[in-house]
Design a protein around this motif. Sequence first.
Motif, PDB file in Angstrom:
ATOM      1  N   GLY A 210       0.796  -1.220   0.000  1.00  0.00           N
ATOM      2  CA  GLY A 210       0.000   0.000   0.000  1.00  0.00           C
ATOM      3  C   GLY A 210       0.826   1.267   0.000  1.00  0.00           C
ATOM      4  N   ILE A 211       2.016   1.197  -0.629  1.00  0.00           N
ATOM      5  CA  ILE A 211       2.845   2.399  -0.689  1.00  0.00           C
ATOM      6  C   ILE A 211       2.979   2.857  -2.142  1.00  0.00           C
ATOM      7  CG2 ILE A 211       4.119   1.651   1.352  1.00  0.00           C
ATOM      8  CD1 ILE A 211       6.514   1.080  -0.432  1.00  0.00           C
ATOM      9  N   VAL A 212       3.254   4.121  -2.298  1.00  0.00           N
ATOM     10  CA  VAL A 212       3.392   4.696  -3.637  1.00  0.00           C
ATOM     11  C   VAL A 212       4.734   4.296  -4.229  1.00  0.00           C
ATOM     12  CG1 VAL A 212       3.551   6.834  -4.957  1.00  0.00           C
ATOM     13  CG2 VAL A 212       1.912   6.644  -3.080  1.00  0.00           C
ATOM     14  N   ASP A 213       4.703   3.782  -5.447  1.00  0.00           N
ATOM     15  CA  ASP A 213       5.926   3.422  -6.163  1.00  0.00           C
ATOM     16  C   ASP A 213       6.251   4.554  -7.146  1.00  0.00           C
ATOM     17  OD1 ASP A 213       7.984   2.353  -7.606  1.00  0.00           O
ATOM     18  OD2 ASP A 213       6.891   0.586  -8.318  1.00  0.00           O
ATOM     19  N   PRO A 214       7.309   5.316  -6.875  1.00  0.00           N
ATOM     20  CA  PRO A 214       7.634   6.445  -7.745  1.00  0.00           C
ATOM     21  C   PRO A 214       8.437   6.047  -8.983  1.00  0.00           C
ATOM     22  CG  PRO A 214       9.211   6.353  -5.960  1.00  0.00           C
ATOM     23  CD  PRO A 214       8.234   5.222  -5.726  1.00  0.00           C
ATOM     24  N   THR A 215       8.694   4.759  -9.143  1.00  0.00           N
ATOM     25  CA  THR A 215       9.543   4.281 -10.231  1.00  0.00           C
ATOM     26  C   THR A 215       8.838   4.396 -11.579  1.00  0.00           C
ATOM     27  OG1 THR A 215      10.389   2.623  -8.682  1.00  0.00           O
ATOM     28  CG2 THR A 215      10.976   2.352 -11.011  1.00  0.00           C
ATOM     29  N   PRO A 216       9.455   5.023 -12.572  1.00  0.00           N
ATOM     30  CA  PRO A 216       8.866   5.007 -13.914  1.00  0.00           C
ATOM     31  C   PRO A 216       9.188   3.682 -14.608  1.00  0.00           C
ATOM     32  CG  PRO A 216      10.837   6.400 -13.894  1.00  0.00           C
ATOM     33  CD  PRO A 216      10.637   5.913 -12.481  1.00  0.00           C
ATOM     34  N   TYR A 217       8.183   3.054 -15.181  1.00  0.00           N
ATOM     35  CA  TYR A 217       8.334   1.772 -15.874  1.00  0.00           C
ATOM     36  C   TYR A 217       7.950   1.926 -17.340  1.00  0.00           C
ATOM     37  CZ  TYR A 217       8.351  -0.270 -11.170  1.00  0.00           C
ATOM     38  OH  TYR A 217       8.644  -0.575  -9.861  1.00  0.00           O
ATOM     39  N   GLN A 218       8.603   1.154 -18.193  1.00  0.00           N
ATOM     40  CA  GLN A 218       8.188   1.125 -19.589  1.00  0.00           C
ATOM     41  C   GLN A 218       6.796   0.524 -19.714  1.00  0.00           C
ATOM     42  OE1 GLN A 218      11.256  -1.040 -21.673  1.00  0.00           O
ATOM     43  NE2 GLN A 218      12.555   0.760 -21.913  1.00  0.00           N
ATOM     44  N   ASP A 219       6.516  -0.489 -18.896  1.00  0.00           N
ATOM     45  CA  ASP A 219       5.212  -1.130 -18.898  1.00  0.00           C
ATOM     46  C   ASP A 219       4.779  -1.303 -17.450  1.00  0.00           C
ATOM     47  OD1 ASP A 219       2.976  -2.719 -19.115  1.00  0.00           O
ATOM     48  OD2 ASP A 219       3.800  -4.028 -20.661  1.00  0.00           O
ATOM     49  N   SER A 220       3.905  -0.453 -16.991  1.00  0.00           N
ATOM     50  CA  SER A 220       3.509  -0.473 -15.583  1.00  0.00           C
ATOM     51  C   SER A 220       2.283  -1.348 -15.318  1.00  0.00           C
ATOM     52  CB  SER A 220       3.208   0.959 -15.106  1.00  0.00           C
ATOM     53  OG  SER A 220       2.150   1.527 -15.866  1.00  0.00           O
ATOM     54  N   GLU A 221       1.745  -1.990 -16.359  1.00  0.00           N
ATOM     55  CA  GLU A 221       0.546  -2.807 -16.203  1.00  0.00           C
ATOM     56  C   GLU A 221       0.796  -4.292 -16.391  1.00  0.00           C
ATOM     57  OE1 GLU A 221      -2.476  -1.633 -15.263  1.00  0.00           O
ATOM     58  OE2 GLU A 221      -1.439   0.279 -14.964  1.00  0.00           O
ATOM     59  N   TYR A 222       1.932  -4.653 -16.970  1.00  0.00           N
ATOM     60  CA  TYR A 222       2.199  -6.056 -17.298  1.00  0.00           C
ATOM     61  C   TYR A 222       2.132  -6.961 -16.079  1.00  0.00           C
ATOM     62  CZ  TYR A 222       4.866 -10.220 -18.591  1.00  0.00           C
ATOM     63  OH  TYR A 222       5.270 -11.510 -18.787  1.00  0.00           O
ATOM     64  N   TRP A 223       2.563  -6.468 -14.918  1.00  0.00           N
ATOM     65  CA  TRP A 223       2.636  -7.297 -13.716  1.00  0.00           C
ATOM     66  C   TRP A 223       1.292  -7.941 -13.381  1.00  0.00           C
ATOM     67  CZ3 TRP A 223       0.201  -6.443  -8.920  1.00  0.00           C
ATOM     68  CH2 TRP A 223      -0.527  -5.260  -8.819  1.00  0.00           C
ATOM     69  N   LYS A 224       0.201  -7.258 -13.685  1.00  0.00           N
ATOM     70  CA  LYS A 224      -1.120  -7.807 -13.378  1.00  0.00           C
ATOM     71  C   LYS A 224      -1.395  -9.068 -14.198  1.00  0.00           C
ATOM     72  CE  LYS A 224      -2.927  -3.168 -12.422  1.00  0.00           C
ATOM     73  NZ  LYS A 224      -3.867  -2.114 -12.869  1.00  0.00           N
ATOM     74  N   ALA A 225      -1.033  -9.025 -15.481  1.00  0.00           N
ATOM     75  CA  ALA A 225      -1.214 -10.200 -16.336  1.00  0.00           C
ATOM     76  C   ALA A 225      -0.297 -11.329 -15.899  1.00  0.00           C
ATOM     77  CB  ALA A 225      -0.943  -9.828 -17.797  1.00  0.00           C
ATOM     78  N   ALA A 226       0.924 -10.989 -15.483  1.00  0.00           N
ATOM     79  CA  ALA A 226       1.879 -12.000 -15.026  1.00  0.00           C
ATOM     80  C   ALA A 226       1.353 -12.715 -13.789  1.00  0.00           C
ATOM     81  CB  ALA A 226       3.231 -11.355 -14.738  1.00  0.00           C
ATOM     82  N   LEU A 227       0.785 -11.968 -12.850  1.00  0.00           N
ATOM     83  CA  LEU A 227       0.219 -12.568 -11.642  1.00  0.00           C
ATOM     84  C   LEU A 227      -1.007 -13.404 -11.952  1.00  0.00           C
ATOM     85  CD1 LEU A 227       2.208 -10.716 -10.080  1.00  0.00           C
ATOM     86  CD2 LEU A 227       0.357 -10.336  -8.443  1.00  0.00           C
ATOM     87  N   SER A 228      -1.841 -12.895 -12.850  1.00  0.00           N
ATOM     88  CA  SER A 228      -3.046 -13.640 -13.225  1.00  0.00           C
ATOM     89  C   SER A 228      -2.695 -14.972 -13.854  1.00  0.00           C
ATOM     90  CB  SER A 228      -3.892 -12.819 -14.195  1.00  0.00           C
ATOM     91  OG  SER A 228      -4.396 -11.657 -13.580  1.00  0.00           O
ATOM     92  N   LYS A 229      -1.622 -14.984 -14.644  1.00  0.00           N
ATOM     93  CA  LYS A 229      -1.205 -16.206 -15.317  1.00  0.00           C
ATOM     94  C   LYS A 229      -0.790 -17.287 -14.326  1.00  0.00           C
ATOM     95  CE  LYS A 229       2.240 -17.929 -18.636  1.00  0.00           C
ATOM     96  NZ  LYS A 229       3.395 -17.548 -19.483  1.00  0.00           N
ATOM     97  N   VAL A 230       0.043 -16.913 -13.346  1.00  0.00           N
ATOM     98  CA  VAL A 230       0.489 -17.928 -12.382  1.00  0.00           C
ATOM     99  C   VAL A 230      -0.621 -18.299 -11.422  1.00  0.00           C
ATOM    100  CG1 VAL A 230       2.930 -17.334 -12.572  1.00  0.00           C
ATOM    101  CG2 VAL A 230       1.520 -16.168 -10.875  1.00  0.00           C
ATOM    102  N   ALA A 231      -1.521 -17.351 -11.120  1.00  0.00           N
ATOM    103  CA  ALA A 231      -2.650 -17.668 -10.242  1.00  0.00           C
ATOM    104  C   ALA A 231      -3.570 -18.684 -10.898  1.00  0.00           C
ATOM    105  CB  ALA A 231      -3.411 -16.391  -9.894  1.00  0.00           C
ATOM    106  N   ALA A 232      -3.743 -18.552 -12.207  1.00  0.00           N
ATOM    107  CA  ALA A 232      -4.596 -19.483 -12.947  1.00  0.00           C
ATOM    108  C   ALA A 232      -4.022 -20.894 -12.924  1.00  0.00           C
ATOM    109  CB  ALA A 232      -4.776 -19.004 -14.389  1.00  0.00           C
ATOM    110  N   LYS A 233      -2.689 -20.983 -12.840  1.00  0.00           N
ATOM    111  CA  LYS A 233      -2.031 -22.304 -12.773  1.00  0.00           C
ATOM    112  C   LYS A 233      -1.932 -22.827 -11.352  1.00  0.00           C
ATOM    113  CE  LYS A 233       1.763 -21.212 -14.893  1.00  0.00           C
ATOM    114  NZ  LYS A 233       3.088 -21.366 -15.566  1.00  0.00           N
ATOM    115  N   GLY A 234      -2.353 -22.002 -10.395  1.00  0.00           N
ATOM    116  CA  GLY A 234      -2.289 -22.428  -8.998  1.00  0.00           C
ATOM    117  C   GLY A 234      -0.913 -22.318  -8.404  1.00  0.00           C
ATOM    118  N   ASP A 235      -0.034 -21.496  -8.985  1.00  0.00           N
ATOM    119  CA  ASP A 235       1.350 -21.373  -8.505  1.00  0.00           C
ATOM    120  C   ASP A 235       1.512 -20.264  -7.464  1.00  0.00           C
ATOM    121  OD1 ASP A 235       2.165 -23.426 -10.094  1.00  0.00           O
ATOM    122  OD2 ASP A 235       2.796 -22.137 -11.756  1.00  0.00           O
ATOM    123  N   LEU A 236       0.436 -19.531  -7.168  1.00  0.00           N
ATOM    124  CA  LEU A 236       0.520 -18.469  -6.153  1.00  0.00           C
ATOM    125  C   LEU A 236      -0.302 -18.876  -4.924  1.00  0.00           C
ATOM    126  CD1 LEU A 236       0.270 -15.082  -8.064  1.00  0.00           C
ATOM    127  CD2 LEU A 236       2.251 -16.027  -6.920  1.00  0.00           C
TER     128      LEU A 236
END
Length: 236
Positions: A210-236
């Motif tokens: 719950g903290i602000v991440d001041p880091t600029p990213y080239q792709d700041s949304e990809y992480w959500k898809a990455a997490l969804s992918k492993v969650a779907a496989k039951g790896d999280l």
Amino acid sequence: MKALLICSGGFDSVTLAYRLAADQALGALLTFDYGQRHKKEIDAARVCAKQLAVPHLVMDISHIGAQLTGSALTDDIDVPHGHYSEQNMKLTVVPNRNAIMLTIAFGVAASRGLNAVALAVHGGDHFIYPDCRPDFIRLFSEMQQQALEGVAEVGLFAPYVNTDKTEIARDAARFKVPIVDTWSCYEGGELHCGRCGTCVERIEAMTLAGIVDPTPYQDSEYWKAALSKVAAKGDL
């Protein structure tokens, strides 16, 4: 405690530096040039040392790193994208890296009169990196007690080894770490890529904390898809 901190310049080790400094337990930073694909993290470690006004030792072991082949961090191999729980992340393993660095660090700490070596490994590293696991930390510490018996008493301080990166993110907020000055990305581009394992984990940890991440990213949304992918496989 006065600790020699192995500091890559990344989010984890810089946060530990600030935590130690707050307790007046930081003696110096030790950064390794092991032939990694970029030097931005070394520059970030140098900034950290300057901000905390502690000695910064940069040790060139690139001739050793050149022999540790097969990793995307040292060879001309594409850096894998996704979450650390995926099998392709094993391409980021540099064989025995922590064992080599720790061995050197214990000798340096003993020589400089410091009584601890600090390392910011955490629970999220366990799946991929065997030299980040609790058993390794415990056994390495025991080995060093034998190696330095009668010479020096140097302990191994790894406070995050049984926690996850979210706890590190909470400490970053608690100790007012200048997060934007840290460098985690394996790619080493102009900005953090937002897609490699360490970028995904970095964004996830700060979001969960719950903290602000001041880091600029080239792709700041990809992480959500990455997490969804492993969650779907039951790896999280």
